[in-house]
Design a protein around this motif. Structure first.
Motif, PDB file in Angstrom:
ATOM      1  N   GLY A 161      -3.753  -5.125  -1.933  1.00 24.41           N
ATOM      2  CA  GLY A 161      -3.075  -4.119  -2.752  1.00 24.41           C
ATOM      3  C   GLY A 161      -2.258  -3.148  -1.908  1.00 24.41           C
ATOM      4  N   ALA A 162      -2.832  -2.714  -0.785  1.00 22.17           N
ATOM      5  CA  ALA A 162      -2.107  -1.792   0.102  1.00 22.17           C
ATOM      6  C   ALA A 162      -0.868  -2.469   0.682  1.00 22.17           C
ATOM      7  CB  ALA A 162      -3.024  -1.307   1.219  1.00 22.17           C
ATOM      8  N   ALA A 212      -0.927   1.979 -10.183  1.00 20.30           N
ATOM      9  CA  ALA A 212      -0.636   3.151  -9.349  1.00 20.30           C
ATOM     10  C   ALA A 212       0.689   2.967  -8.619  1.00 20.30           C
ATOM     11  CB  ALA A 212      -1.771   3.375  -8.350  1.00 20.30           C
ATOM     12  N   ASN A 213       0.943   1.746  -8.156  1.00 20.41           N
ATOM     13  CA  ASN A 213       2.203   1.452  -7.474  1.00 20.41           C
ATOM     14  C   ASN A 213       3.378   1.634  -8.419  1.00 20.41           C
ATOM     15  OD1 ASN A 213       3.661  -1.477  -5.904  1.00 20.41           O
ATOM     16  ND2 ASN A 213       3.919   0.645  -5.352  1.00 20.41           N
ATOM     17  N   ILE A 216      -8.361  -4.271  -1.525  1.00 16.34           N
ATOM     18  CA  ILE A 216      -7.698  -3.055  -1.051  1.00 16.34           C
ATOM     19  C   ILE A 216      -6.631  -3.390  -0.025  1.00 16.34           C
ATOM     20  CG2 ILE A 216      -8.040  -0.889   0.226  1.00 16.34           C
ATOM     21  CD1 ILE A 216     -10.797  -0.707  -1.207  1.00 16.34           C
ATOM     22  N   TRP A 221       4.467  -8.444  -7.138  1.00 15.05           N
ATOM     23  CA  TRP A 221       3.065  -8.433  -7.568  1.00 15.05           C
ATOM     24  C   TRP A 221       2.694  -9.736  -8.282  1.00 15.05           C
ATOM     25  CZ3 TRP A 221      -1.020  -5.272  -6.706  1.00 15.05           C
ATOM     26  CH2 TRP A 221      -0.769  -4.061  -6.064  1.00 15.05           C
ATOM     27  N   LEU A 233      -7.087  -4.784  -7.983  1.00 13.69           N
ATOM     28  CA  LEU A 233      -5.652  -5.035  -7.821  1.00 13.69           C
ATOM     29  C   LEU A 233      -4.852  -4.585  -9.036  1.00 13.69           C
ATOM     30  CD1 LEU A 233      -5.279  -8.493  -6.037  1.00 13.69           C
ATOM     31  CD2 LEU A 233      -4.767  -6.221  -5.152  1.00 13.69           C
ATOM     32  N   MET A 266      -4.356  -0.907  -8.688  1.00 15.79           N
ATOM     33  CA  MET A 266      -3.413  -0.627  -7.607  1.00 15.79           C
ATOM     34  C   MET A 266      -1.987  -0.954  -8.035  1.00 15.79           C
ATOM     35  SD  MET A 266      -5.590  -1.736  -4.234  1.00 15.79           S
ATOM     36  CE  MET A 266      -4.632  -0.788  -3.051  1.00 15.79           C
ATOM     37  N   CYS A 267      -1.832  -2.002  -8.815  1.00 15.43           N
ATOM     38  CA  CYS A 267      -0.513  -2.358  -9.341  1.00 15.43           C
ATOM     39  C   CYS A 267      -0.003  -1.240 -10.243  1.00 15.43           C
ATOM     40  CB  CYS A 267      -0.590  -3.682 -10.104  1.00 15.43           C
ATOM     41  SG  CYS A 267       0.981  -4.263 -10.759  1.00 15.43           S
ATOM     42  N   MET A 318       1.697  -2.633  -2.075  1.00 15.56           N
ATOM     43  CA  MET A 318       2.249  -1.301  -2.333  1.00 15.56           C
ATOM     44  C   MET A 318       3.239  -0.910  -1.234  1.00 15.56           C
ATOM     45  SD  MET A 318      -1.128   0.664  -3.761  1.00 15.56           S
ATOM     46  CE  MET A 318      -0.371   2.128  -4.433  1.00 15.56           C
TER      47      MET A 318
END
Length: 144
Positions: free
Chosen positions: A8-9, A115-116, A5, A68, A109, A112-113, A12
């Protein structure tokens, strides 16, 4: 999980900040060339603006995907840089083929990628539409 997290944050925030900075540059360029864009002929200028905008979108997306991919490669979750780029691109564009996947311990991850990418595409498309709409409305107003 917390490490994923946090990474990933950070990724992002990095890509969103970078995209935001390029939006700022695009807006400054539009202001700088506003008088030129409003002069006749409009058709070729709109075509040029659309081509420039498409190149900008492709450039921003490419850089964000590479951010990424480099992170995936540095963490060592995929066997090669090529696999990292491919996975980042497929995830960032939310296609998600599933032929290359992250190890179980790192799978957050991937989400998250994705979502980004979804957010970044939203940002750049919104900016593109707003910029083109603004230019076109100003051109129409100037004709009156």
């Amino acid at each position: 999980m917390l490490v994923q997290i946090a990474i990933g944050a950070a990724l992002m925030l990095t890509t969103i900040s970078l995209t935001g900075a390029t939006l700022w540059v695009v807006e400054a360029l539009l202001r700088r060339f506003n008088a030129w864009l409003l002069r006749e002929p409009h058709g070729p200028k709109l075509a040029l603006l659309l081509i420039a905008a498409a190149l900008w979108v492709m450039g921003v997306i490419t850089v964000d995907v590479w951010i990424w991919a480099i992170a995936f490669d540095l963490i060592g979750v995929l066997p090669t840089l090529e696999a990292s780029v491919y996975f980042a691109l497929v995830s960032f564009t939310t296609i998600g083929y599933g032929d290359v996947v992250l190890p179980h311990d790192w799978r957050l991850l991937g989400g998250m990628c994705g979502a980004n990418g979804f957010m970044i595409f939203g940002f750049v498309i919104a900016m593109l539409v707003e910029a083109l709409r603004h230019v076109r409305l100003a051109q129409i107003e100037r004709r009156r």
